[in-house]
Design a protein around this motif. Structure first.
Motif, short mmCIF file in Angstrom:
data_model
loop_
_atom_site.label_atom_id
_atom_site.label_comp_id
_atom_site.label_asym_id
_atom_site.label_seq_id
_atom_site.Cartn_x
_atom_site.Cartn_y
_atom_site.Cartn_z
N ALA A 105 0.72 -1.25 -0.03
CA ALA A 105 -0.04 -0.07 -0.14
C ALA A 105 0.90 1.25 0.05
O ALA A 105 1.10 1.87 1.06
N PRO A 106 1.30 1.75 -1.17
CA PRO A 106 2.39 2.90 -1.31
C PRO A 106 1.39 3.89 -0.55
O PRO A 106 2.26 4.87 -0.01
N ASP A 107 0.37 4.39 -0.74
CA ASP A 107 -0.31 5.29 -0.23
C ASP A 107 -0.43 5.42 1.19
O ASP A 107 -0.12 6.61 1.94
N VAL A 108 -0.35 4.34 1.90
CA VAL A 108 -0.44 3.93 3.41
C VAL A 108 1.37 4.41 3.93
O VAL A 108 1.32 5.24 4.77
N ALA A 109 2.20 4.06 3.04
CA ALA A 109 3.55 4.27 3.37
C ALA A 109 3.72 5.94 3.25
O ALA A 109 4.39 6.70 4.29
N GLU A 110 3.22 6.65 2.22
CA GLU A 110 3.43 8.12 2.18
C GLU A 110 2.76 8.85 3.26
O GLU A 110 3.26 9.80 3.77
N SER A 111 1.42 8.29 3.56
CA SER A 111 0.95 8.77 4.64
C SER A 111 1.64 8.86 6.10
O SER A 111 1.70 9.86 6.79
N ILE A 112 2.33 7.97 6.22
CA ILE A 112 3.11 7.51 7.41
C ILE A 112 4.17 8.62 7.38
O ILE A 112 4.72 9.22 8.48
N GLU A 113 4.96 8.45 6.18
CA GLU A 113 6.06 9.59 6.12
C GLU A 113 5.82 11.00 6.43
O GLU A 113 6.50 11.90 6.54
N ARG A 114 4.52 11.44 5.94
CA ARG A 114 4.13 12.69 6.05
C ARG A 114 3.56 13.30 7.57
O ARG A 114 3.49 14.40 7.79
N SER A 115 3.63 12.22 8.46
CA SER A 115 3.11 12.51 9.62
C SER A 115 4.05 13.59 10.34
O SER A 115 5.28 13.26 10.37
N ALA A 116 3.48 14.59 10.75
CA ALA A 116 4.09 15.79 11.57
C ALA A 116 4.03 15.68 12.93
O ALA A 116 4.77 16.29 13.63
N ASN A 117 3.11 14.60 13.41
CA ASN A 117 3.07 14.43 14.88
C ASN A 117 3.13 12.93 15.13
O ASN A 117 2.04 12.38 15.49
N TRP A 118 4.38 12.28 15.22
CA TRP A 118 4.20 10.69 15.17
C TRP A 118 3.77 10.25 16.52
O TRP A 118 3.15 9.22 16.65
N HIS A 119 4.03 11.05 17.59
CA HIS A 119 3.66 10.49 18.85
C HIS A 119 2.23 10.41 18.89
O HIS A 119 1.67 9.50 19.78
N LYS A 120 1.62 11.33 18.32
CA LYS A 120 -0.07 11.05 18.32
C LYS A 120 -0.61 10.34 17.25
O LYS A 120 -1.48 9.58 17.27
N ASP A 121 0.14 10.56 15.83
CA ASP A 121 -0.33 9.84 14.71
C ASP A 121 -0.18 8.28 14.66
O ASP A 121 -0.91 7.57 13.96
N TYR A 122 0.86 7.71 15.41
CA TYR A 122 1.01 6.35 15.33
C TYR A 122 0.03 5.41 15.53
O TYR A 122 -0.09 4.28 14.90
N VAL A 123 -0.86 6.06 16.47
CA VAL A 123 -2.11 5.00 16.91
C VAL A 123 -3.01 4.69 15.55
O VAL A 123 -3.07 3.58 15.42
N GLY A 124 -3.22 5.64 14.70
CA GLY A 124 -3.80 5.50 13.47
C GLY A 124 -3.40 4.55 12.54
O GLY A 124 -3.99 3.73 12.01
N HIS A 125 -1.81 4.86 12.40
CA HIS A 125 -1.24 4.09 11.43
C HIS A 125 -1.01 2.70 12.05
O HIS A 125 -0.88 1.71 10.84
N LEU A 126 -1.10 2.29 13.38
CA LEU A 126 -1.09 0.91 13.44
C LEU A 126 -2.25 0.29 13.16
O LEU A 126 -2.19 -0.79 12.58
#
Length: 494
Positions: free
Chosen positions: A41-62
């Protein structure tokens, strides 16, 4: 297994790579998760790389990454193998001023300063399955009644109870004198050390060379009927540091000249946990490749995201008694908070190949942080890949009152109040004995999900079978939507 030093203070052993002059845990974690998703899923990879607040965003990406893995067996294997490759290529091993990728570190050294010391057990074999629980020893009828109660309340999956009943019905399985288990993090609270020694196993114990750690191991050895093998350097306390002595530990384990069950139970706080998990995984990859490890053992954390089959989803939606008890306050609070509290569980269903459907059991606790998430997901990736060729016991363990949890005031309070919302939190002695019994089942039963020859409709089914999630999967509400109330109730109780 931990260390008081931070990444900025150490220069040897397993480390995060240097990124713009610093060892950034966030940059590495984002890159590993993105690479895990990229092939499917390249789109998912790009979304992860664009995360500006990983400490918060990681939950949704998991959650998104688990959805991608659930799409097909091929997807699950690709995400797991690509994630492992990305981590091994990025994490480094440093020694004598030289750094190399973790994937190449174990090829550089094959000597070991360790001798093997042995401790013999002095206690008789218990001859039956005994699980400590609330001041009692569950055995026979009392064990079966408790298993029935846990299944009825959704605390464990029925397959977990079936596996434990099978172990209870086969007392010869608990004669573990033919098994050698190498335990990384042997003295950890969730380690099966005491149970395995009670059942007569030989345990090759790896943990830090600290007095308190080895006092616990010695006590477990004397109270058991098996024996402990430990690495010890000349004129030093037994033990070894997985982070800095990884190649030497690998050489020592290889010298034991017996097929091993390799169990990874090491834990550390924060970024250190990723370093420890990466080191243990490098050891695992090496020992399975050479045939030294004939089986692997892990504990999957219940506070993660799991793709679960529709019968579990339907049971959660029904809710039973716990849902009826929550109606009085659940509806008003959901309205007042705009749906943030008492949110219905499993609002999204994943449509996979061949008509398979999965709900996403999202029990991530944000307070545990993204480093904890990466370390535990790394173990699950290894389990998915390794089960293709070696026995891999990777059961979901229940939420447990370990020191690492109870020292966090919010988590300790939430665990204290969790039972009112359908979740049972276990004492460490109950959890580690119960999970040790499941490990014995996985090693002895040729039809266990852990066995490579057992057909699974999906690789992620490895974590569903025999899960002892404490009730999180069968809640009628998303766990995070009731966690604040559980914490409030826990604080009042305390």
């Amino acid at each position: 297994m931990s260390s008081p030093k931070s990444d900025t203070e150490v220069s040897d052993g397993v480390l995060f790579p240097l990124v713009d002059g610093r060892r950034s845990t966030q940059t590495t974690a984002k890159a590993v998760f993105a690479d895990a998703a990229r092939g499917i899923a390249p789109d998912v990879a790009e979304s992860i790389e664009r995360s500006a607040n990983w400490h918060k965003d990681y939950v949704g990406h998991l959650s998104t990454l688990e959805r991608v893995s659930a799409l097909s067996p091929k997807s699950a294997l690709a995400v797991a193998s690509d994630g492992l490759f990305a981590l091994h290529e990025r994490m480094v091993f440093a020694r004598d001023g030289e750094e190399m990728s973790l994937s190449h570190a174990l090829d550089r050294w094959d000597s070991s300063p360790f001798e093997t010391v042995a401790l013999e057990g002095q206690a008789p074999h218990p001859r039956r399955l005994l699980i400590p629980y609330r001041g009692q020893q569950l055995a026979g009828d009392s064990l079966h009644r408790q298993l029935d109660d846990w299944v009825r309340r959704g605390v464990i999956e029925p397959s977990c109870a079936d596996a434990l009943r099978m172990v209870d019905a086969q007392p010869d399985w608990l004669d573990a004198s033919d098994i050698t288990v190498a335990l990384v993090g042997a003295a950890a609270e969730m380690s099966p050390l005491s149970a395995l020694l009670a059942w007569g196993a030989t345990v090759a114990a790896v943990d830090l060379p600290r007095q308190g750690v080895w006092e616990r191991i010695v006590v477990a050895a004397r109270n058991g009927s098996g024996r402990v093998l430990a690495p010890a350097a000349a004129d030093a306390i037994a033990g070894a540091d997985l982070l800095t002595q990884l190649p030497e530990i690998r050489t020592w384990m290889t010298s034991l000249q017996t097929p091993l069950v390799l169990g990874n139970y090491a834990y550390a706080d924060g970024a250190m946990f990723v370093r420890v998990a990466a080191a243990a995984d490098a050891l695992t990859a090496s020992l399975t490749a050479t045939g030294t490890a004939r089986a692997l053992a892990y504990l999957a954390s219940p506070t993660d995201v799991f793709a679960v089959p529709m019968p579990v989803v339907e049971a959660a939606r029904d809710g039973g008694d716990i849902k009826r008890r929550g109606r009085m306050i659940g509806g008003p609070l959901r309205t007042l908070t705009g749906g943030r509290m008492f949110a219905p569980n499993y609002r999204v269903v994943v449509d996979g190949e061949d008509g398979q459907q999965f709900g996403l059991a999202d029990s991530v606790v944000p307070q545990q942080g993204p480093n904890y998430a990466l370390a535990k997901r790394l173990q699950r990736w290894r389990a998915v890949v390794s089960r293709e060729s070696v026995v891999t016991s990777a059961n979901v363990a229940p939420a447990t009152k370990t020191k690492s949890v109870t020292k966090n005031r919010v988590l300790a309070a939430a665990y204290s109040g969790a039972r009112s919302y359908g979740v049972e939190v276990f004492e460490p002695t109950t959890s580690n004995t119960l999970m040790a019994a499941l490990l014995i089942h996985d090693l002895r039963n040729p039809n266990a999900a852990a066995q490579p020859d057992t057909l699974l409709t999906h690789p992620l089914g490895l974590f569903v079978d025999q899960a002892a999630h404490g009730g999180l999967w069968r809640l009628p509400w998303e766990p995070r939507s009731v966690l604040p109330l559980a914490a409030v109730e826990g604080l009042v109780r305390r």
